[in-house]
Design a protein around this motif. Sequence first.
Motif, PDB file in Angstrom:
ATOM      1  N   GLY A 236       0.951  -1.132  -0.198  1.00 30.18           N
ATOM      2  CA  GLY A 236       0.295  -0.170  -0.521  1.00 30.18           C
ATOM      3  C   GLY A 236       1.303   0.772  -0.518  1.00 30.18           C
ATOM      4  O   GLY A 236       0.377   2.280  -0.993  1.00 30.18           O
ATOM      5  N   ASP A 237       2.075   1.344   0.582  1.00 34.89           N
ATOM      6  CA  ASP A 237       2.926   2.551   0.382  1.00 34.89           C
ATOM      7  C   ASP A 237       3.224   2.568  -0.923  1.00 34.89           C
ATOM      8  O   ASP A 237       3.467   3.765  -0.665  1.00 34.89           O
ATOM      9  CB  ASP A 237       3.972   2.079   1.863  1.00 34.89           C
ATOM     10  CG  ASP A 237       3.503   2.033   2.675  1.00 34.89           C
ATOM     11  OD1 ASP A 237       2.614   2.981   3.112  1.00 34.89           O
ATOM     12  OD2 ASP A 237       3.904   1.117   3.914  1.00 34.89           O
ATOM     13  N   LEU A 268      -6.055   4.426   3.195  1.00 32.91           N
ATOM     14  CA  LEU A 268      -4.930   5.330   3.354  1.00 32.91           C
ATOM     15  C   LEU A 268      -5.002   5.992   2.414  1.00 32.91           C
ATOM     16  O   LEU A 268      -4.342   7.101   2.809  1.00 32.91           O
ATOM     17  CB  LEU A 268      -3.901   4.153   3.630  1.00 32.91           C
ATOM     18  CG  LEU A 268      -3.464   3.350   3.803  1.00 32.91           C
ATOM     19  CD1 LEU A 268      -2.308   2.655   3.741  1.00 32.91           C
ATOM     20  CD2 LEU A 268      -2.636   4.064   5.328  1.00 32.91           C
ATOM     21  N   PHE A 269      -5.554   6.061   0.829  1.00 33.90           N
ATOM     22  CA  PHE A 269      -5.492   6.843   0.071  1.00 33.90           C
ATOM     23  C   PHE A 269      -6.518   8.029   0.536  1.00 33.90           C
ATOM     24  O   PHE A 269      -6.156   9.160  -0.028  1.00 33.90           O
ATOM     25  CB  PHE A 269      -6.593   6.310  -1.002  1.00 33.90           C
ATOM     26  CG  PHE A 269      -4.498   5.485  -1.782  1.00 33.90           C
ATOM     27  CD1 PHE A 269      -5.069   5.937  -3.018  1.00 33.90           C
ATOM     28  CD2 PHE A 269      -4.541   4.662  -1.485  1.00 33.90           C
ATOM     29  CE1 PHE A 269      -2.876   5.628  -4.503  1.00 33.90           C
ATOM     30  CE2 PHE A 269      -3.147   3.740  -2.715  1.00 33.90           C
ATOM     31  CZ  PHE A 269      -3.277   4.814  -3.662  1.00 33.90           C
ATOM     32  N   ALA A 270      -7.358   7.375   1.055  1.00 34.95           N
ATOM     33  CA  ALA A 270      -8.610   9.104   1.359  1.00 34.95           C
ATOM     34  C   ALA A 270      -7.898   9.594   2.405  1.00 34.95           C
ATOM     35  O   ALA A 270      -7.960  10.756   2.607  1.00 34.95           O
ATOM     36  CB  ALA A 270      -9.694   8.092   2.677  1.00 34.95           C
ATOM     37  N   ALA A 271      -7.207   8.617   3.052  1.00 34.13           N
ATOM     38  CA  ALA A 271      -6.674   9.699   4.019  1.00 34.13           C
ATOM     39  C   ALA A 271      -5.368  11.183   3.601  1.00 34.13           C
ATOM     40  O   ALA A 271      -4.874  11.781   3.659  1.00 34.13           O
ATOM     41  CB  ALA A 271      -5.671   8.816   4.981  1.00 34.13           C
ATOM     42  N   ALA A 272      -4.679  10.583   2.977  1.00 36.12           N
ATOM     43  CA  ALA A 272      -4.133  11.476   1.921  1.00 36.12           C
ATOM     44  C   ALA A 272      -4.087  12.189   0.853  1.00 36.12           C
ATOM     45  O   ALA A 272      -4.245  12.799   0.238  1.00 36.12           O
ATOM     46  CB  ALA A 272      -3.127  10.593   1.444  1.00 36.12           C
ATOM     47  N   GLY A 273      -5.859  12.519   0.489  1.00 39.08           N
ATOM     48  CA  GLY A 273      -6.207  13.275  -0.211  1.00 39.08           C
ATOM     49  C   GLY A 273      -5.539  12.722  -1.668  1.00 39.08           C
ATOM     50  O   GLY A 273      -6.280  13.315  -2.778  1.00 39.08           O
ATOM     51  N   VAL A 319      -5.849  11.739 -13.855  1.00 37.32           N
ATOM     52  CA  VAL A 319      -6.310  10.754 -12.919  1.00 37.32           C
ATOM     53  C   VAL A 319      -5.023  11.542 -11.679  1.00 37.32           C
ATOM     54  O   VAL A 319      -5.375  10.744 -11.073  1.00 37.32           O
ATOM     55  CB  VAL A 319      -6.009  10.166 -13.409  1.00 37.32           C
ATOM     56  CG1 VAL A 319      -7.458   9.384 -13.931  1.00 37.32           C
ATOM     57  CG2 VAL A 319      -5.148   8.822 -14.084  1.00 37.32           C
ATOM     58  N   ARG A 320      -4.113  12.112 -11.992  1.00 35.21           N
ATOM     59  CA  ARG A 320      -3.231  11.864 -10.868  1.00 35.21           C
ATOM     60  C   ARG A 320      -3.067  13.541 -10.038  1.00 35.21           C
ATOM     61  O   ARG A 320      -3.591  14.338 -10.650  1.00 35.21           O
ATOM     62  CB  ARG A 320      -2.136  12.263 -12.134  1.00 35.21           C
ATOM     63  CG  ARG A 320      -1.373  11.216 -12.596  1.00 35.21           C
ATOM     64  CD  ARG A 320      -0.193  12.116 -13.493  1.00 35.21           C
ATOM     65  NE  ARG A 320       0.745  10.740 -14.484  1.00 35.21           N
ATOM     66  CZ  ARG A 320       0.516  10.674 -15.852  1.00 35.21           C
ATOM     67  NH1 ARG A 320      -0.697  11.669 -15.823  1.00 35.21           N
ATOM     68  NH2 ARG A 320       1.443   9.731 -16.036  1.00 35.21           N
ATOM     69  N   CYS A 321      -2.956  12.773  -8.531  1.00 34.80           N
ATOM     70  CA  CYS A 321      -3.957  13.664  -7.466  1.00 34.80           C
ATOM     71  C   CYS A 321      -2.630  13.334  -6.523  1.00 34.80           C
ATOM     72  O   CYS A 321      -1.677  12.313  -6.452  1.00 34.80           O
ATOM     73  CB  CYS A 321      -5.013  13.485  -7.265  1.00 34.80           C
ATOM     74  SG  CYS A 321      -5.373  12.302  -6.540  1.00 34.80           S
ATOM     75  N   MET A 322      -2.495  15.212  -6.927  1.00 36.81           N
ATOM     76  CA  MET A 322      -1.727  14.703  -4.565  1.00 36.81           C
ATOM     77  C   MET A 322      -1.926  15.166  -3.736  1.00 36.81           C
ATOM     78  O   MET A 322      -3.421  14.940  -3.464  1.00 36.81           O
ATOM     79  CB  MET A 322      -0.621  16.240  -5.000  1.00 36.81           C
ATOM     80  CG  MET A 322       0.273  15.947  -6.315  1.00 36.81           C
ATOM     81  SD  MET A 322       1.084  13.893  -7.005  1.00 36.81           S
ATOM     82  CE  MET A 322       2.895  14.053  -4.816  1.00 36.81           C
ATOM     83  N   ALA A 323      -1.547  14.553  -2.456  1.00 38.53           N
ATOM     84  CA  ALA A 323      -1.886  14.500  -1.247  1.00 38.53           C
ATOM     85  C   ALA A 323      -2.313  15.970  -1.312  1.00 38.53           C
ATOM     86  O   ALA A 323      -2.018  17.035  -1.110  1.00 38.53           O
ATOM     87  CB  ALA A 323      -1.096  14.010  -0.091  1.00 38.53           C
ATOM     88  N   GLY A 324      -3.809  16.329  -0.450  1.00 41.46           N
ATOM     89  CA  GLY A 324      -4.766  17.474   0.104  1.00 41.46           C
ATOM     90  C   GLY A 324      -4.623  18.135  -1.600  1.00 41.46           C
ATOM     91  O   GLY A 324      -6.346  19.302  -1.270  1.00 41.46           O
ATOM     92  N   ASN A 325      -4.773  17.411  -3.243  1.00 43.46           N
ATOM     93  CA  ASN A 325      -5.482  18.009  -3.911  1.00 43.46           C
ATOM     94  C   ASN A 325      -6.754  17.184  -4.416  1.00 43.46           C
ATOM     95  O   ASN A 325      -7.221  16.642  -4.161  1.00 43.46           O
ATOM     96  CB  ASN A 325      -4.751  17.707  -5.395  1.00 43.46           C
ATOM     97  CG  ASN A 325      -3.221  18.742  -5.127  1.00 43.46           C
ATOM     98  OD1 ASN A 325      -3.486  20.012  -3.937  1.00 43.46           O
ATOM     99  ND2 ASN A 325      -2.394  19.031  -5.013  1.00 43.46           N
TER     100      ASN A 325
END
Length: 325
Positions: A236-237, A268-273, A319-325
């Motif tokens: 997952g990491d 994990l994905f949800a928490a990282a945005g 589809v790419r997205c970064m944490a918080g975006n």
Amino acid sequence: MAFGENCCRHGFIALIARVLLLVGLVLLLVFPAAAKGRMTNTLARPDGSVIHYELDIPDASKKTALLVLLQGSGCAPVAQNASLVTIRTMFSDYVALKVDKYGIDPARPLDANDLDCPPEFHAHHTVSQRVADYAGVIEDLRDAPWWNGELVLFGGSEGGLVAAILAGQVNADAAVLLSTGGGLPFGEMVRQTIPPEGWPTVDQAFATARENPDSAETWAGSSYRFWADIIDRRVGDDMIKADTAFLLIQGGNDPSSPVDTARIVSDLFAAAGRCNLTYWEFPGYNHAMGDVGGVSHMAEVAEASAAWVRARLASETEVRCMAGN
């Protein structure tokens, strides 16, 4: 005179035909990936051993996506994996790639229980080795005339672990992970599949593997080398660092990959945005997508997965997205 000119003209045309045929044969030898149909090929590893792989090219005249099919555990030749055959039919217009594991000859017959693995397999087979093999073959195919640059990975069980790690390394556009879990270190996930009274035995085996990371001695069907490579890794990491669009599919009745380990990845994905994970859970399905009545649903799951992949590749939305975006 006319007869002579006609004869010369036919002779010249015949000569051109022979030349073109010769050129075509040379091109097939130099660029085997441009040919149509199913073919086997090899690629040398850095240690001098050989990777065996198979390409299935439905139409070499059209550029299309490359579908990489990754089998689960065991040492049978990848061409004998029935689930991958089913999955491949749902992506019939894509070029499909299958890669055999270290030490596996595709001509080797499948034994009754797939337990008679060759010494070379146990001496070298690890998840990391599989990742390196796939990455090497994919890189070698980058300039293939039939490839439009789109890359899709589809792996189940151990193959899902490989795909989860590989996706970011090869910049895959989409990856389907079937019965993979991924939210806990692999050793902890294995530990959860057995009763507590068996934990001391498992813990001792894992300790032995960590102390002997190059050992070909086997425990539970895999070498200590294999266990040492993966027991402390949480894929997952790896997934959360990649920009790949992931489809994680999990059966709720899976004794090999507990459903909670897949749910953790979703969390994990949800928490990282992050927005590049889709999670499907089928409560009544087991590790092979069979229901409690013994009916397989692999074909329909694969068909739905193919539709998901096509929608992602066709979408104009990034589809790419970064944490918080």
